[in-house]
Design a protein around this motif. Structure first.
Motif, PDB file in Angstrom:
ATOM      1  N   VAL A  29      47.041  47.564  13.795  1.00  0.00           N
ATOM      2  CA  VAL A  29      46.656  46.155  13.668  1.00  0.00           C
ATOM      3  C   VAL A  29      47.699  45.343  12.937  1.00  0.00           C
ATOM      4  O   VAL A  29      48.113  44.267  13.372  1.00  0.00           O
ATOM      5  N   THR A  81      40.135  41.463  18.376  1.00  0.00           N
ATOM      6  CA  THR A  81      41.499  41.662  17.864  1.00  0.00           C
ATOM      7  C   THR A  81      42.509  41.622  18.996  1.00  0.00           C
ATOM      8  O   THR A  81      43.616  41.075  18.851  1.00  0.00           O
ATOM      9  N   LEU A  99      49.144  43.441  18.181  1.00  0.00           N
ATOM     10  CA  LEU A  99      48.285  44.588  18.449  1.00  0.00           C
ATOM     11  C   LEU A  99      48.181  44.825  19.957  1.00  0.00           C
ATOM     12  O   LEU A  99      48.248  45.966  20.416  1.00  0.00           O
ATOM     13  N   SER A 132      45.333  38.852  18.573  1.00  0.00           N
ATOM     14  CA  SER A 132      46.570  39.412  17.992  1.00  0.00           C
ATOM     15  C   SER A 132      47.500  39.935  19.088  1.00  0.00           C
ATOM     16  O   SER A 132      47.269  41.005  19.642  1.00  0.00           O
ATOM     17  N   GLN A 134      43.108  51.012  14.697  1.00  0.00           N
ATOM     18  CA  GLN A 134      43.308  50.052  13.603  1.00  0.00           C
ATOM     19  C   GLN A 134      44.619  50.304  12.853  1.00  0.00           C
ATOM     20  O   GLN A 134      45.107  49.431  12.135  1.00  0.00           O
TER      21      GLN A 134
END
Length: 1002
Positions: free
Chosen positions: A116, A80, A87, A84, A113
């Motif tokens: 996110v 992630t 994030l 991302s 999270q």
């Protein structure tokens, strides 16, 4: 795994370039197994370099990866982060700004999270979104975890710039609201029987109520309880108290997950000593009878947030009318100002310079100023009634109560200071308002605010700049004297009937209300800008005039000045915008005749009363005065016009001196008590003496230029005597002088003497031309042979006279001799000539002492006016000026040759030197000094009040009251003033009897 030397060197350099301070430690972390997938990703370094503290962010990331419960979770986080950017920015931004939130993520490794994905509503969440985030909490521990998770999302938006400081503060307040509701829900679930008995409203106060909460702050609340339908009120209040107490514990107590924040209910009626929960009627009864000013100020931000919101709304609706009437309370503005001063005074000395919130130029300065303006003007303007500081500031600017430029500067400064406060608290999530001293912490704060070139220096510079702006504007707005008077005006006063208006004027102390009302109508009627501004100013000025001894004169004088200057653009703007100008003008115009008469002759001198950079009321030096007068003389056509120009400067400067004296003396009783009366006297004496010397210098130049061009055939000097030579002239004093000349080389003595006599005659003639200005009379009676002797002598003639004929009184008079104008070298040589006479090497013979005593006794008996009360005669009465001065001068004649400190023309300096030399005790010196200062102030006061000189107190009641106001005595205390003068003079006479007359019994 060890990196190759080349790569290590390259990485090391890149780390430094990206803002790491410990590149070696960062290299080791990047080489760790947890970061293997990201080691060669250049995007990671860019993201770390964008954080407030790249070292801290990298360490936090490694800790978070290590805390993942299994490899799959770690891989998910890494993937992630790579894919991302939002994030990556949010997570690393938080880790680089807050060790406390990093610790939370390590304890709860899945909470990352929450960062996110942001839906549209996530960008600006409100109470409902936060309530959903706390919904799963079933006990205090899980509530803390859920609270920190929500806090994590607020901090991420904040440090990444997605939200501004005002939005972040509002989100923190909404999160606090949701938390209070959740905590109250837990308390109610634990005691359902209590919840069934009562209606409990939680009303937020302070920053929470104002939608501007900090990251870590007490949450101020007030509890309102009512009985549920059919329940007993007493039992219901007890049940509500138990629920409120439990709710407070849930939020405040420390658990394994730490605490949330303290819930503070000390703003409730009676504070800690009052019941935690009251009914609505009990609250209202307290506020109507007992509440202090600060409690109404606190209620400005009241907002129902939890529990029974309808009951909370009833509470706010019920107290709001009281809040907006608070400004009508007696001493409202001074009370608020004193409260602010007490806050500053209670800051530990070691913390004042680091206080971001409470110190001078801090956040509280902005908040107090805005709240005060709201409370004063919000009574009639409902647009000002916001509990949020920045919203209220914007409304004040829109309504014209604060200048737009001032409001913009305050807004910018407040946002910067709040941002600093947020970043400081976010680091460890601790409640603090102190700017750290550690350079690493300062660097992190500076970088978090976008300062990257030299974060520490830039941060401190910006902080001080904004604090300076806040302090300046705080003083301008918060202490603006207009506020206090505006606050006292009852709503609808402008609609008073004619009879009611007359009664109001009489009640304010106006002796001729009909004339006063005519003045008001002339000043305020019409639709011009001038009339509009004066309608705003007049209610304030009326109150200030009423506080004087002669309100009618103050109002009449204001009309005269306004008629003369009303069309001048700067005049009314000065009174409206300059904090001190309006009140200073009111004091000056109602303090007596002298200052207003001077102002009527030069209305533009009003500008001296403001706060600007034009010198204001500070006296100008003799050098500057002489330069200005000589320049005016040189521009004039002829001696008469030149002296008229010099008189113009003298008029303005006399007004400056008188106005400064009045403003310094006519403050509040507290200010008057703190004023240094001796310093005020010295200031007036020095200023008037310097002005007289400069005027004589200008007149001398005019006469010489008119009769002889630039070459008078004889050197010419003017010697100041008496109070003039002693720098102690009052407003109505004559200028005692001697004239001395010395023929120039090659000039016949008769020609030189004729020229010198013509100069003196012409100077006296020009200065005696009738004028509306206070006269400047030259008195040369202290010359050799007195009135029978020639007006001017050569230095040689003075030497011959003093050598053969000088009497004791002449040596005595020469103690005050000092050159004031003309040829400096001639003046210096005159002083060298007379020094042996006034400071005799062998002191005074007994016969000379007896002669001085006989002279003084004869002077008192011959000059004291018939019918005058000797005990109230400031000059010749017992303990008056003559007593003190002759006593000091006798010490100078006796000991001046041996004690250099006594060789001064100034009374107070000679007295201090005599004390230092042990010739007089400290107590006796203080007694004489106090009496001399008081007698001098009485004479100055009489001149200011009556416009003509006198040595006794006035007998007319209003004039006597005005003298009393100058001396610090309020209305009705003229008798106390006279008694105090008699006591001071009596004590001084006792000292004089011993030191001057040789009477040993006291």
């Amino acid at each position: 795994m060890t990196a190759a030397p080349g790569r290590r060197s390259s990485t090391f350099t890149r780390l430094l370039r990206h803002g790491f301070t410990d590149a070696s430690a960062a290299e080791r972390l990047l080489d760790s197994a947890e970061l293997a997938p990201l080691r060669d990703d250049p995007v990671l370094l860019d993201a770390l370099g964008a954080t407030a503290d790249p070292d801290l962010a990298l360490l936090g990331l490694v800790r978070l990866l290590e805390a993942q419960p299994e490899p799959g979770a770690r891989r998910e986080l890494l993937d992630t982060l790579i894919s991302s950017k939002p994030l990556r920015d949010r997570l690393l931004g938080v880790l680089g700004a807050s060790t406390a939130l990093a610790d939370h993520l390590v304890r709860h490794p899945d909470d990352w999270q929450a960062l996110v994905m942001y839906e549209a509503h996530d960008l600006h969440p409100g109470v409902e979104e936060f309530e959903a985030g706390l919904a799963e909490a079933t006990d205090p521990v899980s509530l803390r975890v859920a609270y920190r998770r929500c806090l994590l999302s607020i901090a991420a938006r904040d440090v990444c710039g997605t939200t501004g400081v005002a939005e972040s503060a509002a989100e923190l307040a909404d999160l606090a609201t949701a938390t209070l509701r959740a905590a109250l829900g837990l308390a109610g679930a634990a005691a359902p029987e209590d919840a069934a008995l009562c209606r409990l409203a939680v009303v937020a106060m302070g920053k929470c109520g104002g939608h501007e909460l900090n990251y870590v702050s007490d949450v101020d609340v007030i509890f309102v309880g009512e009985a549920a339908e059919g329940a007993d009120e007493t039992k219901a209040v007890r049940a509500a108290t138990r629920l409120a107490s439990h709710m407070m514990r849930i939020c405040s107590e420390t658990t394994v997950e730490g605490s949330i924040w303290p819930v503070d209910a000390n703003l409730r009626p009676e504070g800690r000593n009052g019941p935690l929960v009251r009914t609505l009627s009990s609250h209202l009864a307290y506020y109507q009878r007992w509440a202090k000013t600060w409690e109404f100020q606190a209620l400005l931000k009241a907002r129902p947030v939890a529990g029974d919101l309808d009951l909370g709304a009833e509470y706010v609706a019920a107290v709001q009318p009281l809040v907006w009437k608070a400004a009508e309370r007696e001493n409202f503005v001074p009370d608020v100002q004193k409260m602010r001063r007490r806050v500053v005074e209670n800051i530990p000395v070691a913390e004042v310079d680091r206080q971001l919130k409470l110190g001078p130029g801090g956040l509280r300065d902005v908040e107090f100023a805005v709240q005060l303006l709201q409370l004063v003007h919000g009574r009639t303007d409902t647009s000002l009634r916001s509990g949020t500081t920045l919203d209220a500031l914007k409304a004040l600017a829109t309504g014209g109560y604060v200048g737009r430029a001032d409001a913009a500067q305050l807004d910018e400064a407040y946002r910067f200071l709040r941002s600093m406060e947020h970043r400081i608290q976010l680091f460890r999530l601790r409640r603090t308002h102190l700017v750290p001293e550690d350079e690493a912490e300062l660097r992190r704060i500076g970088r978090s605010l976008g300062l990257r070139t030299d974060p520490v220096a830039e941060l401190l510079r910006e902080w001080k700049r904004h604090a300076t702006v806040v302090r300046r504007l705080h003083e301008k707005l918060f202490y603006r004297p207009l506020l206090d008077a505006v606050a006292q005006l009852a709503t609808g006063e402008a609609r008073l009937s004619a009879e009611a208006a007359r009664e109001r004027m009489v009640a304010l102390g106006y002796a001729d209300p009909a004339s006063a009302l005519r003045h008001l109508e002339a000043l305020a009627s019409g639709v011009t800008r001038k009339a509009a501004i004066q309608r705003t100013l007049l209610p304030v000025l009326l109150g200030w005039f009423a506080d004087s001894a002669d309100p009618d004169a103050g109002l009449l004088n204001f009309r005269k000045v306004s008629d003369a200057l009303g069309k001048t653009p700067w005049y009314l703007r000065l009174l409206r915008d300059e904090g001190a100008a309006a009140q200073n003008l009111a004091r000056v115009l109602s303090a007596g005749r002298l200052a207003p008469d001077l102002l009527m002759r030069a209305p533009e001198a009003v500008a001296l009363l403001g706060d600007g950079d034009g010198g204001g009321l500070e006296p100008r030096s003799r050098t500057h005065l002489e330069q200005e007068i000589l320049a005016a003389v040189n521009r004039a056509d002829g001696a008469a016009q030149a002296v008229t120009a010099a008189r113009g400067v003298r008029r303005r400067e006399l007004f400056r001196t008188a106005a400064a004296d009045i403003v310094g003396s006519y403050g509040t009783e507290e200010q008057a008590a703190e004023a240094d009366q001796g310093a005020l006297v010295d200031r007036v004496g020095g200023a008037v003496s310097d002005l007289t010397a400069a005027t004589l210098a200008g007149t001398l130049r005019a006469v010489v230029r008119d009769g002889w061009g630039d070459s008078l055939p004889t050197r010419f000097a003017i010697i100041g005597m008496g109070r003039f030579g002693g720098h102690e002239l009052g407003y109505g004093s004559d200028a005692d002088v001697l004239f001395v000349h010395e023929p120039r080389d090659g000039v016949d003595e008769r020609e030189a003497s004729q020229a010198a006599n013509k100069v003196v005659s012409e100077m006296r003639r020009l200065l005696q031309i009738p004028s509306a200005d206070p006269p400047l009379l030259i008195d040369a009676d202290l010359r050799p042979e007195g009135k029978s002797g020639p007006l001017v002598r050569t230095l040689t003639s003075y030497a011959a006279y003093y050598r053969r004929w000088a009497l004791t009184w002449e040596s005595h008079a020469l103690l005050r001799a000092e050159p004031v104008a003309g040829d400096e070298d001639l003046g210096r040589r005159f002083i060298e000539l007379i020094d042996p006479l006034r400071y005799p090497a062998d002191g005074l013979a007994d016969e000379a002492v007896r002669e001085i005593r006989r002279l003084k006794a004869r002077m008192e008996s011959e000059r004291l006016p018939r019918g005058a009360d000797p005990k109230l005669h400031a000059k010749l009465g017992p303990g008056g000026l003559s007593d003190v001065e002759w006593t000091v001068q006798l010490l100078q004649l006796r000991h001046g040759a041996a004690e250099p400190g006594l060789r001064t023309t100034r009374t107070r300096q000679a007295l201090a030197a005599a004390r230092t030399a042990g010739l007089i005790t400290d107590e006796d010196a203080a007694t004489l000094d106090e009496a001399w200062v008081l007698a001098t102030r009485v004479r100055n006061a009489v001149m200011l009040v009556r416009g003509r000189a006198a040595d006794t107190f006035p007998t007319e009641p209003r004039e006597l009251a005005a003298v009393g106001r100058y001396l610090g005595y309020g209305p009705g205390h003229a008798g106390d003033m006279l008694d105090a003068y008699r006591r001071t003079a009596r004590r001084a006479r006792s000292v004089v009897d011993e030191l001057f007359y040789g009477v040993t019994e006291r």
